[in-house]
Design a protein around this motif. Structure first.
Motif, PDB file in Angstrom:
ATOM      1  N   ALA A  42      37.784  37.068  54.212  1.00 12.51           N
ATOM      2  CA  ALA A  42      37.658  37.867  52.983  1.00 12.51           C
ATOM      3  C   ALA A  42      39.022  38.206  52.408  1.00 12.51           C
ATOM      4  O   ALA A  42      39.219  38.203  51.178  1.00 12.51           O
ATOM      5  CB  ALA A  42      36.866  39.138  53.272  1.00 12.51           C
ATOM      6  N   VAL A  43      39.987  38.487  53.288  1.00  9.87           N
ATOM      7  CA  VAL A  43      41.343  38.778  52.817  1.00  9.87           C
ATOM      8  C   VAL A  43      41.929  37.566  52.107  1.00  9.87           C
ATOM      9  O   VAL A  43      42.517  37.670  51.027  1.00  9.87           O
ATOM     10  CB  VAL A  43      42.236  39.204  54.000  1.00  9.87           C
ATOM     11  N   ARG A  44      41.752  36.388  52.722  1.00 12.89           N
ATOM     12  CA  ARG A  44      42.255  35.160  52.101  1.00 12.89           C
ATOM     13  C   ARG A  44      41.551  34.895  50.771  1.00 12.89           C
ATOM     14  O   ARG A  44      42.180  34.510  49.780  1.00 12.89           O
ATOM     15  CB  ARG A  44      42.039  33.974  53.040  1.00 12.89           C
ATOM     16  N   ALA A  45      40.237  35.069  50.746  1.00 10.90           N
ATOM     17  CA  ALA A  45      39.496  34.842  49.506  1.00 10.90           C
ATOM     18  C   ALA A  45      39.979  35.781  48.399  1.00 10.90           C
ATOM     19  O   ALA A  45      40.124  35.371  47.229  1.00 10.90           O
ATOM     20  CB  ALA A  45      38.002  35.044  49.761  1.00 10.90           C
ATOM     21  N   MET A  46      40.228  37.017  48.759  1.00 13.93           N
ATOM     22  CA  MET A  46      40.732  37.999  47.786  1.00 13.93           C
ATOM     23  C   MET A  46      42.110  37.577  47.261  1.00 13.93           C
ATOM     24  O   MET A  46      42.368  37.628  46.045  1.00 13.93           O
ATOM     25  CB  MET A  46      40.823  39.373  48.454  1.00 13.93           C
ATOM     26  N   MET A  47      43.000  37.136  48.162  1.00 15.90           N
ATOM     27  CA  MET A  47      44.338  36.720  47.753  1.00 15.90           C
ATOM     28  C   MET A  47      44.275  35.535  46.800  1.00 15.90           C
ATOM     29  O   MET A  47      44.968  35.502  45.768  1.00 15.90           O
ATOM     30  CB  MET A  47      45.164  36.370  48.985  1.00 15.90           C
ATOM     31  N   TRP A  48      43.431  34.538  47.148  1.00 18.39           N
ATOM     32  CA  TRP A  48      43.324  33.359  46.294  1.00 18.39           C
ATOM     33  C   TRP A  48      42.726  33.714  44.937  1.00 18.39           C
ATOM     34  O   TRP A  48      43.154  33.195  43.907  1.00 18.39           O
ATOM     35  CB  TRP A  48      42.464  32.292  46.984  1.00 18.39           C
ATOM     36  N   ALA A  49      41.745  34.591  44.921  1.00 16.35           N
ATOM     37  CA  ALA A  49      41.140  34.987  43.654  1.00 16.35           C
ATOM     38  C   ALA A  49      42.159  35.696  42.763  1.00 16.35           C
ATOM     39  O   ALA A  49      42.222  35.460  41.539  1.00 16.35           O
ATOM     40  CB  ALA A  49      39.934  35.894  43.906  1.00 16.35           C
ATOM     41  N   LEU A  50      42.974  36.573  43.344  1.00 17.13           N
ATOM     42  CA  LEU A  50      43.999  37.278  42.582  1.00 17.13           C
ATOM     43  C   LEU A  50      45.070  36.328  42.057  1.00 17.13           C
ATOM     44  O   LEU A  50      45.722  36.610  41.041  1.00 17.13           O
ATOM     45  CB  LEU A  50      44.635  38.371  43.444  1.00 17.13           C
ATOM     46  N   GLU A  51      45.249  35.203  42.767  1.00 14.47           N
ATOM     47  CA  GLU A  51      46.203  34.183  42.304  1.00 14.47           C
ATOM     48  C   GLU A  51      45.610  33.290  41.227  1.00 14.47           C
ATOM     49  O   GLU A  51      46.311  32.440  40.661  1.00 14.47           O
ATOM     50  CB  GLU A  51      46.652  33.320  43.484  1.00 14.47           C
TER      51      GLU A  51
END
Length: 440
Positions: A42-51
Motif C-alpha cells: 500500500a505504501v508503494r502504491a501510494m508513492m506511485w500514485a502521487l508520482e
C-alpha cells in the motif's frame, strides 16, 4: 506537516530501503512478515500514485479459488491499520484501489492462471505470498511479466523443503542485488502474548514440528508420517557408513517410467552386513532415460551393484517395447525382480520397514534427500472433516522414495538363517553373475 509513522520489524527496514528488484522474507509463524509486506504494498502504491504513475499491484499465491484464498484480507487490514493509508485508498468488498484510480490491486492464483497473468499489462509490483509451493514453471512464466521500469517482485514464504523451486530461486541462489532475509517471531517486537501461548504449547506438545512452524526450519516430518518416530530414534545411526568391500552392493528401485510427465525413479543403495542394513546412497530423478540412472550408479562407484526391481520391472515400458529388467541386464548389471506382493503390498512394505528400521544405518552425507522423503511419507485422509478415515499412503513426491525403501526391507526380511523361499523371490540374475542370492 505531520510525518506518517510506519511500524515495521526493525530487521525489515533495510529490505525496503534503497533500490532492488527483488525483496522478500522467509521464516516461521509470528514474524509479521505477511502483514508487513501487505502494508508496504500500500505504501508503494501510494508513492506511485502521487508520482502520477498508473498500473497494478498483483498479489499472487500458488492456489486461489476465491478472494478468501488470496491476500485480499491482509492488504485490507494493513490499510485499515494506518489512518493515512485508509484515507488514500478506496476499499470495497471485492476491490482495492487508490482513490485517484491510478493504482489498482489484482489478486490471482498462479497454478491455473499463468496464461491470463502473462497478458496483464503495467504490473508495477508482484507480491507472491505463501510462495513455498510455487512451481518453477510458474516462476519462469510469471517473472518476465514484470517489465515496467522500476517494477519490483516481492516474495514471502514459510520454508518447507530444500527442493522447492522458491527456495532454490530466492534463497539458495538469490538474484543479484536482491534483499531477502530470514524473519522469525524473535525478530517481531509486536509479537502478541496470545500467540506466544500457542508457541509455548507447540514447544511442549509438538516438538517435532516446532522448528518448522516457529523457527523457519525445513519441515522434517509431516503430521502422521509413517516413519517420523523411527527417524527420530535413528539419529544416532545417521553417520558415516563405510562400504564393506566383501559384501554385495544392492540397488533397490522404484520405477517411474520415462518422459517428462512420468513419476520419479528412486534408488536406495545398500549392503546387508550381518544384522544391519547399511544404506550407502540415495538417488532420485524424473523424466530421465534409464541410461541416466545407470550412469549415476556407475559414477558413484556402484557399477557392480545388484539391481533389485519391483514386479513391474519385468513389464514392458509404456514408451519403449522393452522392460527395465532386460535393459538393465543388457547394460551389464545383475538383476532381481521381486514378484507382485498382491493386495495390501503397500501396507506390508510400511510395516516391514517400521519393524526393521532399528537395523538401518544411513550414510549421512549421501542420503539426506531420501531421509527427508521418508519423513514426509504419510497417510492420505478423507476430506470429510467429520470422518477421520485413512485412505492408504498418499501418492506424492515422497512415495517413490518410500516404495523403494520398503522394497529393500521386504527383500531383507526372511527367516533367520534361511534363504528366502523360491516362490517368494525370483532370481533374475544374469548368467555372468555367479553365486546365489543368499551368498550376497
Amino acid at each position: 506537516m505531520t510525518v506518517p509513522q510506519l511500524l515495521l520489524p526493525p530487521k525489515l527496514v533495510p529490505v525496503f530501503t534503497g533500490e532492488a528488484m527483488y525483496r522478500g522474507a522467509y521464516g516461521g509463524r509470528g514474524s509479521a512478515k505477511t502483514r508487513s509486506f501487505a502494508k508496504m504494498t500500500a505504501v508503494r502504491a501510494m508513492m506511485w500514485a502521487l508520482e502520477g504513475r498508473e498500473g497494478i499491484v498483483l498479489c499472487a499465491r500458488e492456489f486461489m479459488n476465491s478472494l478468501a484464498d488470496s491476500s485480499f484480507a491482509e492488504v485490507k487490514a494493513a490499510i485499515a491499520s494506518e489512518k493515512w493509508l485508509a484515507d488514500f485508498f478506496d476499499v470495497g468488498e471485492t476491490y482495492i484501489r487508490t482513490k485517484c484510480r491510478r493504482i489498482s490491486y489484482v489478486f490471482a492464483g498462479l497454478r491455473h492462471n499463468l496464461d491470463s497473468i502473462k497478458s496483464k499489462a503495467k504490473i508495477l509490483l508482484l507480491w507472491v505470498d505463501e510462495a513455498e509451493p510455487v512451481s518453477d514453471l510458474a516462476w519462469t512464466v510469471t517473472i518476465p511479466t514484470v517489465r515496467e521500469e522500476g517494477a519490483e517482485i516481492w516474495v514471502t514464504w514459510n520454508p518447507m523443503r530444500k527442493k522447492s523451486a522458491t527456495h532454490k530461486r530466492f534463497r539458495e541462489t538469490p538474484p543479484e542485488g536482491s534483499k531477502i532475509i530470514q524473519l522469525n517471531w524473535t525478530d517481531n517486537p509486536f509479537f502478541p502474548k496470545i500467540l506466544n501461548t500457542t508457541r509455548l504449547d507447540d514447544l511442549k506438545n509438538r516438538p517435532d514440528e516446532y522448528e518448522w512452524v516457529w523457527g523457519g526450519a525445513f519441515r522434517t516430518f509431516v503430521k502422521g508420517a509413517y516413519y517420523s518416530k523411527a527417524l527420530i530414534e535413528a539419529k544416532k545411526r545417521i553417520d558415516f557408513v563405510p562400504l564393506d568391500p566383501l559384501m554385495q552392493v544392492r540397488a533397490y528401485f522404484d520405477i517411474g517410467g520415462t518422459g517428462a510427465r512420468a513419476d520419479a525413479v528412486a534408488i536406495w543403495v545398500c549392503q546387508f552386513v550381518g544384522q544391519k542394513i547399511n544404506v550407502l546412497d540415495y538417488y532420485e530423478a524424473q523424466g530421465q532415460e534409464l541410461s541416466v540412472h545407470l550412469a549415476w550408479l556407475r559414477s558413484r562407484g556402484w557399477g557392480k551393484a545388484w539391481c533389485v526391481l519391483p514386479h513391474d520391472g519385468a513389464h514392458g515400458d509404456k514408451v519403449f517395447a522393452t522392460s527395465y529388467e532386460s535393459a538393465i541386464r543388457e547394460a551389464g548389471f545383475d538383476v532381481f525382480v521381486i514378484p507382485n506382493q498382491g493386495q495390501g503390498a503397500a501396507s506390508a512394505r510400511i510395516e516391514t520397514a517400521r519393524r526393521l528400521f532399528p537395523r538401518v544405518f544411513f550414510n549421512k552425507d549421501t542420503t539426506e534427500e531420501g531421509r527427508e522423503a521418508l519423513g514426509w511419507y504419510h497417510e492420505k485422509k478423507s476430506t470429510d472433516p467429520e470422518r477421520d478415515i485413512g485412505l492408504g499412503p498418499n501418492h506424492d513426491w515422497s512415495s517413490h522414495c518410500a516404495d523403494a525403501f520398503g522394497l529393500m526391507c521386504i527383500h531383507y526380511d526372511q527367516p533367520d538363517g534361511a534363504p528366502p523361499p523360491r516362490d517368494r523371490y525370483r532370481d533374475r540374475r544374469s548368467s555372468s553373475g555367479g553365486g546365489s542370492w543368499q551368498s550376497a
